[in-house]
Design an enzyme around this catalytic site. Structure first.
Site, PDB file in Angstrom:
ATOM      1  N   ASP A 117       1.021  -1.517   0.172  1.00  0.00           N
ATOM      2  CA  ASP A 117      -0.232  -0.159  -0.251  1.00  0.00           C
ATOM      3  C   ASP A 117       0.850   1.926  -0.084  1.00  0.00           C
ATOM      4  OD1 ASP A 117      -3.501   0.743   1.148  1.00  0.00           O
ATOM      5  OD2 ASP A 117      -2.306   2.397   1.232  1.00  0.00           O
ATOM      6  N   ASN A 118       0.423   2.310  -0.429  1.00  0.00           N
ATOM      7  CA  ASN A 118       1.172   3.668  -0.595  1.00  0.00           C
ATOM      8  C   ASN A 118       0.632   4.187   0.652  1.00  0.00           C
ATOM      9  OD1 ASN A 118      -1.304   4.568  -1.514  1.00  0.00           O
ATOM     10  ND2 ASN A 118       0.318   5.565  -3.660  1.00  0.00           N
ATOM     11  N   TYR A 133     -12.263   8.023 -11.835  1.00  0.00           N
ATOM     12  CA  TYR A 133     -12.518   7.130 -11.422  1.00  0.00           C
ATOM     13  C   TYR A 133     -12.926   5.712 -12.626  1.00  0.00           C
ATOM     14  CZ  TYR A 133     -14.117   3.393  -8.224  1.00  0.00           C
ATOM     15  OH  TYR A 133     -14.440   2.536  -6.877  1.00  0.00           O
TER      16      TYR A 133
HETATM   17  P1  NAD Z   1      -9.625   2.438   0.479  1.00  0.00           P
HETATM   18  O1  NAD Z   1      -9.457   3.986  -0.007  1.00  0.00           O
HETATM   19  O2  NAD Z   1      -9.920   2.504   1.790  1.00  0.00           O
HETATM   20  O3  NAD Z   1      -8.298   1.435   0.128  1.00  0.00           O
HETATM   21  C1  NAD Z   1      -8.040   2.039  -0.805  1.00  0.00           C
HETATM   22  C2  NAD Z   1      -6.417   1.607  -0.939  1.00  0.00           C
HETATM   23  O4  NAD Z   1      -5.300   0.933  -1.726  1.00  0.00           O
HETATM   24  C3  NAD Z   1      -5.631   2.267   0.857  1.00  0.00           C
HETATM   25  O5  NAD Z   1      -5.363   1.976   1.491  1.00  0.00           O
HETATM   26  C4  NAD Z   1      -4.965   3.567  -0.318  1.00  0.00           C
HETATM   27  O6  NAD Z   1      -4.056   3.463   0.880  1.00  0.00           O
HETATM   28  C5  NAD Z   1      -4.603   2.269  -1.543  1.00  0.00           C
HETATM   29  N1  NAD Z   1      -3.970   2.753  -2.773  1.00  0.00           N
HETATM   30  C6  NAD Z   1      -4.096   4.024  -3.340  1.00  0.00           C
HETATM   31  N2  NAD Z   1      -3.670   4.108  -5.110  1.00  0.00           N
HETATM   32  C7  NAD Z   1      -2.358   2.641  -4.092  1.00  0.00           C
HETATM   33  C8  NAD Z   1      -1.006   3.321  -5.047  1.00  0.00           C
HETATM   34  N3  NAD Z   1      -0.571   3.409  -6.064  1.00  0.00           N
HETATM   35  N4  NAD Z   1      -0.457   1.944  -5.085  1.00  0.00           N
HETATM   36  C9  NAD Z   1      -0.885   1.266  -3.400  1.00  0.00           C
HETATM   37  N5  NAD Z   1      -1.454   1.384  -2.594  1.00  0.00           N
HETATM   38  C10 NAD Z   1      -2.623   2.315  -3.304  1.00  0.00           C
HETATM   39  O7  NAD Z   1     -11.285   2.336  -0.084  1.00  0.00           O
HETATM   40  P2  NAD Z   1     -11.657   0.895  -0.253  1.00  0.00           P
HETATM   41  O8  NAD Z   1     -13.487   1.202  -0.032  1.00  0.00           O
HETATM   42  O9  NAD Z   1     -11.384  -0.006   0.664  1.00  0.00           O
HETATM   43  O10 NAD Z   1     -11.238  -0.231  -2.009  1.00  0.00           O
HETATM   44  C11 NAD Z   1     -10.707  -0.624  -2.469  1.00  0.00           C
HETATM   45  C12 NAD Z   1     -11.574  -0.977  -3.690  1.00  0.00           C
HETATM   46  O11 NAD Z   1     -12.526  -1.588  -3.554  1.00  0.00           O
HETATM   47  C13 NAD Z   1     -10.822   0.369  -4.953  1.00  0.00           C
HETATM   48  O12 NAD Z   1     -10.026  -0.736  -5.986  1.00  0.00           O
HETATM   49  C14 NAD Z   1     -12.286   0.115  -4.748  1.00  0.00           C
HETATM   50  O13 NAD Z   1     -12.307   1.456  -6.311  1.00  0.00           O
HETATM   51  C15 NAD Z   1     -12.634  -0.517  -4.658  1.00  0.00           C
HETATM   52  N6  NAD Z   1     -14.570  -0.630  -4.283  1.00  0.00           N
HETATM   53  C16 NAD Z   1     -14.703   0.005  -3.182  1.00  0.00           C
HETATM   54  C17 NAD Z   1     -16.535  -0.050  -3.099  1.00  0.00           C
HETATM   55  C18 NAD Z   1     -16.729   0.440  -1.782  1.00  0.00           C
HETATM   56  O14 NAD Z   1     -17.668   0.691  -1.697  1.00  0.00           O
HETATM   57  N7  NAD Z   1     -15.430   0.412  -1.127  1.00  0.00           N
HETATM   58  C19 NAD Z   1     -17.016   0.337  -4.434  1.00  0.00           C
HETATM   59  C20 NAD Z   1     -16.404   0.136  -5.515  1.00  0.00           C
HETATM   60  C21 NAD Z   1     -15.157  -0.598  -5.747  1.00  0.00           C
END
Ligand code: NAD
Ligand code: UDP
Length: 312
Positions: free
Chosen positions: A31-32, A144
């Site tokens: 994670d970044n 997005y």
């Molecule tokens: P979140 O923001 O809590 O988690 C995403 C994580 O990815 C973060 O910890 C962030 O630091 C890390 N990240 C971002 N860019 C990065 C990079 N370039 N390199 C390394 N790490 C990176 O969000 P979430 O809700 O846990 O979402 C997780 C995934 O699920 C995402 O891909 C999101 O698009 C998808 N998603 C989530 C939902 C939802 O309702 N939670 C709905 C649709 C899709």
């Protein structure tokens, strides 16, 4: 199995990591920390089967032999992906390609976290996987939506042309403990506002709909999909649809049990291209994976209360 989870310090990535460790696997979390935080994985500090590396998946890297890759990394909340617009496009494109290369190199199973946002502001309701969507390709949300649509195309190409065993999950709005209390998503905003006795900020007239899935249900669906033979996108979400006003009401009802008070509503402008409605058709997941959600919104909110209370 040795499993690579990108976005492991995020909301969903950390829950997925917990489940994989619980099943006895070894997990390398990457994670970044752009939208996630180490607090989400702090409880794993002394877990010998878990390792964490802070890095950006947009830079090529070699994690060593892995059997499975779960690509969860990407900003996910609208305010965060608007703040990190170029980073969001890059992680969906370059970052996803880097992780697909890892899966290809090691013959690993690959799952990509896609989204209901691929349907845009849908003209078909509920949304089945066969619907191609109604996305504004140049609007603010496009950073997005189009990144996720490109990532789906890329993933299918690695399946078709490089023989990678890929899976695409279209995730619908998911909530639960560790959902960032201030990243702007509706459940965390409403719950935190209600716990603080502040007005709940309803965007537009609150008649737009969403369908909310509790995190444990979602993770179960993701794991089943990653172990199936299905390569085309599969919806995972809770099909019970709420208007945003109904969602506010549910939050007020549940939070009142601990605060003894009910906040007012404050109406604010609707963000551009905010989808009017969203509800997954989950027939495919039911048939293919024998999966359907078990936890309704009010029950899921109750299960999340302790977490949000600890953040007030
Ligand atoms: P979140 O923001 O809590 O988690 C995403 C994580 O990815 C973060 O910890 C962030 O630091 C890390 N990240 C971002 N860019 C990065 C990079 N370039 N390199 C390394 N790490 C990176 O969000 P979430 O809700 O846990 O979402 C997780 C995934 O699920 C995402 O891909 C999101 O698009 C998808 N998603 C989530 C939902 C939802 O309702 N939670 C709905 C649709 C899709
Ligand atoms: N929303 C709202 N108040 C808030 C946050 C969000 O009314 O404080 C609305 C938002 O306009 C959208 C829905 O709730 O219609 C879901 O928003 P969220 O950002 O959680 O996710 P989206 O499904 O839009 O990606």
């Amino acid at each position: 199995m040795r499993v690579l989870v990108t976005g492991a310090a995020g909301f969903l990535g950390s829950h997925l990591t917990d489940r994989l460790l619980g099943e006895g696997h070894t997990v390398l979390g990457i994670d970044n920390l752009s939208t996630g935080n180490l607090g989400n994985i702090a409880h794993l500090k002394s877990e010998s089967r878990f390792a964490f590396e802070e890095r950006d998946i947009c830079q090529p890297f070699d994690p060593g032999k892995v059997d499975a890759v779960y690509n969860m990394a990407s900003p996910a909340s609208p305010p965060e992906y608007l703040r990190l617009a170029l980073e969001t496009l890059r992680v969906g494109s370059v970052g996803t390609e880097n992780t697909l290369e890892i899966a290809h190199k090691y013959g690993a199973v690959f799952l990509h976290a896609s989204t209901s946002e691929c349907y845009g502001d849908p003209l078909e309701h509920p949304q089945t996987e066969n619907y191609w969507g109604n996305v504004n390709p140049v609007g603010p949300r496009s950073v997005y939506d189009e990144a996720k649509r490109y990532a789906e195309s890329l993933t299918m190409a690695y399946n078709r042309y490089r023989g990678v065993n890929t899976h695409l999950v279209r995730i619908f709005n998911t909530y639960g403990p560790r959902l960032h209390p201030s990243d702007g998503r509706v459940i965390s905003n409403f719950v935190m506002q209600a716990l603080r006795g502040e007005p709940l900020t309803v965007y537009g007239n609150g008649q737009q709909t969403r369908s909310f899935c509790y995190v444990a249900d979602l993770i179960e669906g993701i794991l089943r999909l990653s172990r199936s033979d299905e390569h085309l996108p599969t919806n995972i979400g809770n099909p019970t649809e709420f208007t945003i006003l109904e969602c506010a009401e549910a939050v007020l009802e549940i939070t009142a049990t601990v605060t003894g008070k009910r906040s007012e509503l404050r109406f604010e402008p609707l963000p551009q291209d905010d989808p009017t409605r969203r509800k997954p058709d989950i027939s495919k997941a039911k048939k293919l994976l024998g999966w359907e959600p078990q936890i309704g919104l009010r029950e899921g909110l109750k299960l999340s209360l302790d977490f949000f209370q600890s953040k007030v």
